[in-house]
Scaffold this motif. Structure first.
Motif, PDB file in Angstrom:
ATOM      1  N   PRO A 155      46.391  42.508  45.021  1.00 48.32           N
ATOM      2  CA  PRO A 155      45.333  42.120  45.972  1.00 48.32           C
ATOM      3  C   PRO A 155      44.440  41.008  45.420  1.00 48.32           C
ATOM      4  O   PRO A 155      44.121  40.046  46.123  1.00 48.32           O
ATOM      5  CB  PRO A 155      44.555  43.419  46.181  1.00 48.32           C
ATOM      6  N   ARG A 156      44.037  41.142  44.150  1.00 49.36           N
ATOM      7  CA  ARG A 156      43.211  40.106  43.509  1.00 49.36           C
ATOM      8  C   ARG A 156      43.634  40.023  42.037  1.00 49.36           C
ATOM      9  O   ARG A 156      43.402  40.949  41.279  1.00 49.36           O
ATOM     10  CB  ARG A 156      41.721  40.432  43.612  1.00 49.36           C
ATOM     11  N   THR A 157      44.215  38.919  41.673  1.00 52.60           N
ATOM     12  CA  THR A 157      44.680  38.723  40.299  1.00 52.60           C
ATOM     13  C   THR A 157      44.336  37.317  39.848  1.00 52.60           C
ATOM     14  O   THR A 157      44.573  36.338  40.574  1.00 52.60           O
ATOM     15  CB  THR A 157      46.198  38.947  40.195  1.00 52.60           C
ATOM     16  N   HIS A 158      43.776  37.222  38.671  1.00 48.20           N
ATOM     17  CA  HIS A 158      43.369  35.935  38.101  1.00 48.20           C
ATOM     18  C   HIS A 158      44.177  35.696  36.816  1.00 48.20           C
ATOM     19  O   HIS A 158      44.247  36.563  35.941  1.00 48.20           O
ATOM     20  CB  HIS A 158      41.869  35.953  37.788  1.00 48.20           C
ATOM     21  N   VAL A 159      44.807  34.518  36.716  1.00 52.03           N
ATOM     22  CA  VAL A 159      45.597  34.149  35.539  1.00 52.03           C
ATOM     23  C   VAL A 159      44.978  32.897  34.924  1.00 52.03           C
ATOM     24  O   VAL A 159      44.764  31.894  35.605  1.00 52.03           O
ATOM     25  CB  VAL A 159      47.073  33.880  35.900  1.00 52.03           C
ATOM     26  N   GLU A 160      44.692  32.984  33.626  1.00 52.76           N
ATOM     27  CA  GLU A 160      44.093  31.854  32.916  1.00 52.76           C
ATOM     28  C   GLU A 160      45.030  31.396  31.794  1.00 52.76           C
ATOM     29  O   GLU A 160      45.481  32.205  30.979  1.00 52.76           O
ATOM     30  CB  GLU A 160      42.736  32.247  32.329  1.00 52.76           C
ATOM     31  N   PHE A 161      45.325  30.089  31.781  1.00 45.82           N
ATOM     32  CA  PHE A 161      46.178  29.488  30.762  1.00 45.82           C
ATOM     33  C   PHE A 161      45.287  28.742  29.777  1.00 45.82           C
ATOM     34  O   PHE A 161      44.589  27.787  30.154  1.00 45.82           O
ATOM     35  CB  PHE A 161      47.179  28.524  31.395  1.00 45.82           C
ATOM     36  N   THR A 162      45.270  29.175  28.533  1.00 42.36           N
ATOM     37  CA  THR A 162      44.459  28.551  27.488  1.00 42.36           C
ATOM     38  C   THR A 162      45.396  27.956  26.434  1.00 42.36           C
ATOM     39  O   THR A 162      46.593  28.221  26.431  1.00 42.36           O
ATOM     40  CB  THR A 162      43.522  29.584  26.843  1.00 42.36           C
ATOM     41  N   PRO A 163      44.874  27.156  25.506  1.00 41.56           N
ATOM     42  CA  PRO A 163      45.742  26.591  24.464  1.00 41.56           C
ATOM     43  C   PRO A 163      46.408  27.638  23.587  1.00 41.56           C
ATOM     44  O   PRO A 163      47.460  27.370  23.008  1.00 41.56           O
ATOM     45  CB  PRO A 163      44.779  25.717  23.647  1.00 41.56           C
ATOM     46  N   LEU A 164      45.813  28.846  23.486  1.00 43.46           N
ATOM     47  CA  LEU A 164      46.350  29.859  22.588  1.00 43.46           C
ATOM     48  C   LEU A 164      47.147  30.938  23.287  1.00 43.46           C
ATOM     49  O   LEU A 164      48.067  31.512  22.705  1.00 43.46           O
ATOM     50  CB  LEU A 164      45.214  30.507  21.787  1.00 43.46           C
ATOM     51  N   GLN A 165      46.793  31.275  24.535  1.00 47.24           N
ATOM     52  CA  GLN A 165      47.456  32.394  25.175  1.00 47.24           C
ATOM     53  C   GLN A 165      47.312  32.309  26.690  1.00 47.24           C
ATOM     54  O   GLN A 165      46.573  31.471  27.223  1.00 47.24           O
ATOM     55  CB  GLN A 165      46.878  33.713  24.667  1.00 47.24           C
ATOM     56  N   ARG A 166      48.029  33.216  27.349  1.00 44.60           N
ATOM     57  CA  ARG A 166      47.974  33.360  28.794  1.00 44.60           C
ATOM     58  C   ARG A 166      47.346  34.724  29.091  1.00 44.60           C
ATOM     59  O   ARG A 166      47.827  35.754  28.599  1.00 44.60           O
ATOM     60  CB  ARG A 166      49.375  33.269  29.367  1.00 44.60           C
ATOM     61  N   ILE A 167      46.272  34.757  29.902  1.00 46.57           N
ATOM     62  CA  ILE A 167      45.532  35.987  30.162  1.00 46.57           C
ATOM     63  C   ILE A 167      45.607  36.299  31.654  1.00 46.57           C
ATOM     64  O   ILE A 167      45.242  35.461  32.490  1.00 46.57           O
ATOM     65  CB  ILE A 167      44.062  35.869  29.721  1.00 46.57           C
ATOM     66  N   ARG A 211      46.024  36.184  45.932  1.00 45.19           N
ATOM     67  CA  ARG A 211      45.307  36.990  46.921  1.00 45.19           C
ATOM     68  C   ARG A 211      46.326  37.613  47.868  1.00 45.19           C
ATOM     69  O   ARG A 211      47.055  36.912  48.575  1.00 45.19           O
ATOM     70  CB  ARG A 211      44.340  36.116  47.729  1.00 45.19           C
ATOM     71  N   GLY A 212      46.415  38.954  47.835  1.00 43.94           N
ATOM     72  CA  GLY A 212      47.339  39.632  48.719  1.00 43.94           C
ATOM     73  C   GLY A 212      48.787  39.280  48.433  1.00 43.94           C
ATOM     74  O   GLY A 212      49.616  39.234  49.353  1.00 43.94           O
ATOM     75  N   LEU A 213      49.118  39.076  47.174  1.00 44.56           N
ATOM     76  CA  LEU A 213      50.476  38.681  46.799  1.00 44.56           C
ATOM     77  C   LEU A 213      51.330  39.920  46.546  1.00 44.56           C
ATOM     78  O   LEU A 213      50.885  40.871  45.901  1.00 44.56           O
ATOM     79  CB  LEU A 213      50.436  37.813  45.547  1.00 44.56           C
ATOM     80  N   ALA A 236      50.448  53.499  40.830  1.00 46.59           N
ATOM     81  CA  ALA A 236      49.050  53.602  40.412  1.00 46.59           C
ATOM     82  C   ALA A 236      48.308  52.323  40.757  1.00 46.59           C
ATOM     83  O   ALA A 236      48.910  51.272  41.026  1.00 46.59           O
ATOM     84  CB  ALA A 236      48.965  53.878  38.917  1.00 46.59           C
ATOM     85  N   ALA A 237      46.975  52.401  40.760  1.00 47.35           N
ATOM     86  CA  ALA A 237      46.107  51.235  40.912  1.00 47.35           C
ATOM     87  C   ALA A 237      45.623  50.835  39.522  1.00 47.35           C
ATOM     88  O   ALA A 237      45.074  51.662  38.787  1.00 47.35           O
ATOM     89  CB  ALA A 237      44.936  51.548  41.834  1.00 47.35           C
ATOM     90  N   TRP A 238      45.792  49.544  39.176  1.00 51.09           N
ATOM     91  CA  TRP A 238      45.555  49.083  37.813  1.00 51.09           C
ATOM     92  C   TRP A 238      44.391  48.097  37.751  1.00 51.09           C
ATOM     93  O   TRP A 238      44.195  47.277  38.644  1.00 51.09           O
ATOM     94  CB  TRP A 238      46.808  48.396  37.251  1.00 51.09           C
ATOM     95  N   HIS A 239      43.657  48.212  36.640  1.00 50.84           N
ATOM     96  CA  HIS A 239      42.590  47.259  36.335  1.00 50.84           C
ATOM     97  C   HIS A 239      42.717  46.897  34.850  1.00 50.84           C
ATOM     98  O   HIS A 239      43.222  47.691  34.056  1.00 50.84           O
ATOM     99  CB  HIS A 239      41.204  47.860  36.606  1.00 50.84           C
ATOM    100  N   GLY A 240      42.285  45.686  34.503  1.00 57.77           N
ATOM    101  CA  GLY A 240      42.307  45.303  33.095  1.00 57.77           C
ATOM    102  C   GLY A 240      42.964  43.953  32.874  1.00 57.77           C
ATOM    103  O   GLY A 240      43.087  43.136  33.806  1.00 57.77           O
ATOM    104  N   LEU A 245      48.086  32.043  47.245  1.00 59.72           N
ATOM    105  CA  LEU A 245      47.980  31.498  45.895  1.00 59.72           C
ATOM    106  C   LEU A 245      46.992  30.347  45.894  1.00 59.72           C
ATOM    107  O   LEU A 245      47.031  29.479  46.771  1.00 59.72           O
ATOM    108  CB  LEU A 245      49.355  30.998  45.416  1.00 59.72           C
ATOM    109  N   ALA A 246      46.084  30.356  44.935  1.00 64.06           N
ATOM    110  CA  ALA A 246      45.191  29.224  44.679  1.00 64.06           C
ATOM    111  C   ALA A 246      45.393  28.791  43.237  1.00 64.06           C
ATOM    112  O   ALA A 246      45.470  29.627  42.334  1.00 64.06           O
ATOM    113  CB  ALA A 246      43.732  29.616  44.918  1.00 64.06           C
ATOM    114  N   ILE A 247      45.497  27.492  43.016  1.00 66.21           N
ATOM    115  CA  ILE A 247      45.884  26.992  41.700  1.00 66.21           C
ATOM    116  C   ILE A 247      45.041  25.787  41.318  1.00 66.21           C
ATOM    117  O   ILE A 247      44.662  24.968  42.160  1.00 66.21           O
ATOM    118  CB  ILE A 247      47.391  26.638  41.701  1.00 66.21           C
TER     119      ILE A 247
END
Length: 731
Positions: A564-576, A548-550, A587-591, A524-526
């Motif tokens: 394997p690689r996931t990016h989470v962004e916290f903004t004033p309006l939403q969480r992406i 990474r590898g979580l 399945a393997a997921w992207h998006g 985890l990197a934060i």
């Protein structure tokens, strides 16, 4: 025969005493006798006195009883009474009585009520009742004892007994909610002209129910009124008081704290020395006050009392000059098992209550902080230990008390527990106090011996030492300048770890679990910052998190999700959430997956390589399948017991899948809108390649104990030969 004569003599004397008492009582109810006796009481109290009636008794000594006694108040302090008593019993001196004079030797008050009033200048009504210490001295507005009628001398009392009394406190006509109940004890004069006090009382506050408030006891010696009560040597104790009731008494609020409180307070005063024989008193007398308050067994109301509950001693040395609305604190000392806070200051109540305290050269042990934390929180690990100390040099002031300026520093600290993978190291800490807030300089936190395997990738883009988090932040006051609990704060955290599971264990050890209903392992990197304000519905977090590898194992699904690689962004309006090759549901997921802060609604735009209905059911279906009889007797649509976590899932969005298999059927290049509501999945506006042709329509999947699927749609140019080879019953 002699015994009968003695009994006859005693009986005759008793009858004579009864007759004399009854006769004198009738005489004392005449107007002349009432005026005479009331005049003696006026001379004794120094204020107008009203009495309903007088009685006299010789059975237990010469005693005069006054019923429904009211002593008037000085008009400067209001219109209510100064003292009332249900019964006032005065013991008469025998020699003056035999010569025809009434002189009181002792006084007993049954259920008295005393009003102690304070004017706008800070003077008490009892001060005006007492005469100046010097005949030549004068005070503006002094009323003093009323002059006794001619031939009437003020009573020379040697003992005053009080039973079941009450003391009220007033500011002019405004009565304070505080009072003293069940006041009992005695005030007795010795040969040196000093009064020995021994009084007990129970404090109370109007509108607050107190169960274990304890008992106040005042003992000591004090000079008479002619000497302005100087010198004096008094001791006040408060015993058997619960901390909860003491807080309710002072603040009218139950803070959820439990424990025991005891107080010992000593007060001494020596009369001031005049500058010259002809000069009036040069200055008011100064009281020297010292005391100790002990708090033991402190814990939260939800927790049982334990031997490890913290205790604290508070010592005070102060001085107060009579009549001044301020006191000087020469020494203030707070002691705990590994802490020592000391300082000095001023208490000023001239215009409200305004304390000013300076805490210097003090040390706060982090083991004491942990002890208090454990006493107020459930499920904190019993073997959790903290080493380290925080040095303090701060100034506090105002009421409620607030930080004003100063600094705090620590060389570092260590947390250890059997549940932790390694000791947690907290680097040097520094904090500055300004404008009522507390600002923390960057502080590093890390596990001392955690494996750093794979940390290089996890730490990408962060720039901190692998396995270390850097924290900085502040605690800031409300617009009024006061820091309340829980406080307003902002915090930033930056760093990375190859073992996020270690930090989840730490949160559970501190009874603040971050992973309710799920587990995780991996990197985890934060880089986040959060702000909390009193009255806000939730803490506002902004920033990014990279996994990474979580591997995450939620309670809602039957198998682990790999990121394997996931990016989470916290903004004033939403969480992406941005997924790259995430492995879930076979399945393997992207998006992206997003959640709006306004309505907490999840939405998504995802693509997957392959989805199999059987695999889908293994992930989301019930973990235990019922037998044949259970399937026959239970409705297929009934959700299993204890499955509420899954049934609360709700999301909608766009989905693209390379291949969907609902054996024996197969759809390729699927594109549609999907709605998820617990274990029910509805696919709308779906299009897919179907055995050489096209298929379009809607699909409802109910993943209960007996899964069911329903398709409504149309088919175009389907190759029946291919379909027949895939569907056995068509052959």
């Amino acid at each position: 025969m002699r015994k009968q004569k003695w009994l006859r003599s005693i009986l005759i004397l008793a009858l004579l005493a009864l007759a004399a008492s009854a006769g004198l009582s009738r005489v004392l109810r005449t107007a002349a006798a009432r005026r005479y006796l009331t005049a003696h009481l006026v001379a004794s109290f120094g204020r107008p006195v009203e009495v309903a009636r007088f009685d006299f008794s010789l059975l237990d000594g010469a005693r005069l009883e006054a019923h429904s006694v009211t002593v008037a108040e000085d008009p400067h302090f209001g219109n209510e009474y100064f003292l009332r008593a249900e019964t006032l019993t005065a013991g008469l001196r025998w020699l003056p009585l035999l010569s025809g004079r009434f002189e009181f030797g002792s006084l007993s008050l049954l259920r008295p009520s005393l009003n102690l009033a304070r004017d706008a200048d800070g003077h008490w009504n009892i001060e005006r009742w007492l005469p100046p210490s010097s005949p030549s001295a004068s005070r503006p507005g002094f009323v003093g004892p009323l002059s006794a009628p001619r031939g009437v001398q003020a009573a020379r009392l040697n003992r005053i007994q009080v039973d079941a009394g009450r003391i009220n406190f007033k500011q002019r006509d405004d009565k304070s909610p505080f009072a003293l109940l069940d006041v009992s004890g005695s005030v007795e004069q010795d040969r040196a002209g000093r009064w020995q006090l021994d009084l007990e009382a129970r404090p109370m506050r109007a509108g607050v129910e107190l169960q274990d408030i304890g008992t106040l006891r005042l003992r000591g010696a004090i000079a008479g009124t002619s000497a302005r009560l100087q010198p004096a040597d008094l001791n006040l104790t408060w015993r058997a008081a619960s901390l909860a009731d003491a807080l309710r008494l002072t603040r009218q609020v139950d803070y959820g704290m439990r424990g025991q409180l005891s107080v010992d307070l000593d007060a001494r005063v020596v009369p001031p020395k005049p500058a010259s024989p002809d000069a009036a008193e040069s200055s008011a007398a100064q009281w020297s006050i010292s005391g100790v308050a002990r708090l033991t067994g402190i814990h939260g109301w939800k927790l049982p009392e334990r031997n490890t509950d913290p205790a604290v001693n508070l010592s005070l040395e102060a001085s107060w000059r009579l009549g001044e609305p301020r006191a000087q604190i020469q020494k203030l000392l707070v002691e705990m098992a590994s802490s020592r806070l000391q300082g000095a200051g001023i208490l000023d109540w001239g215009r409200g209550f305004h304390p000013q305290l300076h805490i210097e050269s003090s040390s706060l042990g982090l083991s004491d902080v942990l002890s208090w934390y454990r006493a107020l929180h459930t499920d904190v690990a019993e073997d959790l230990r903290a080493q380290g100390a925080l040095g303090m040099d701060v100034t506090l002031g105002g009421w409620p008390i607030e930080l004003q300026q100063g600094a705090m520093a620590s060389a570092g600290a260590t947390l250890t527990a059997a549940s932790l993978p390694a000791p947690l190291q907290i680097g040097p800490m520094n904090a500055s106090v300004s404008h009522g807030g507390l600002d923390f300089a960057p502080t590093e936190v890390s596990f001392s011996s955690t494996s750093l395997e794979g940390a290089g990738e996890t730490n990408a883009g962060i720039g901190a030492t692998p396995g270390t988090f850097v924290l900085r932040g502040s605690i800031f006051p409300e617009p009024s300048g006061v820091i309340r609990w829980p406080p307003n704060w902002n915090l930033s955290i930056e760093g990375s770890t190859p073992r996020a599971q270690d930090w989840l264990v730490l949160s559970e050890t501190l009874a603040q679990p971050l992973n309710t209903g799920w587990t995780a392992a991996g990197g985890l990197a934060i880089k986040m910052r959060g702000t909390h304000q009193t009255g806000s519905p939730a803490t506002a977090w902004l920033g990014t998190m990279d996994f990474r590898g979580l591997t995450v194992s939620p309670a809602q699904v039957n198998q682990a999700v790999r990121l394997p690689r996931t990016h989470v962004e916290f903004t004033p309006l939403q969480r992406i959430i941005t997924l790259s090759a995430a492995e879930a549901l076979g399945a393997a997921w992207h998006g992206t997956v997003a959640r709006k802060n306004s309505d907490a609604q999840w939405s998504f735009d995802l693509s997957a390589d392959h989805l199999d209905a059987a695999e889908f059911d293994r992930w989301l279906g019930p973990r235990a399948r019922p037998g044949f009889l259970a399937r026959f007797t239970r409705a297929a649509s009934a959700p299993p017991v204890g499955d509420t976590a899954v049934t609360r899932m709700a999301a909608r969005g766009h989905l693209q899948v390379g291949e969907i298999v609902v054996a024996p059927l197969r759809f390729e290049q699927f594109d549609g809108e999907v709605e998820v509501d617990g274990r029910t999945i509805r696919i709308l506006k779906a299009q897919a390649n179907f055995f050489g042709g096209k298929a379009a329509g809607t699909l409802d999947a109910r993943l209960f104990a007996d899964p069911s699927y329903e398709f409504q749609g149309s088919f175009d140019r389907v190759n029946l030969a291919l379909l027949g080879r895939s569907v056995p019953f068509l052959n």
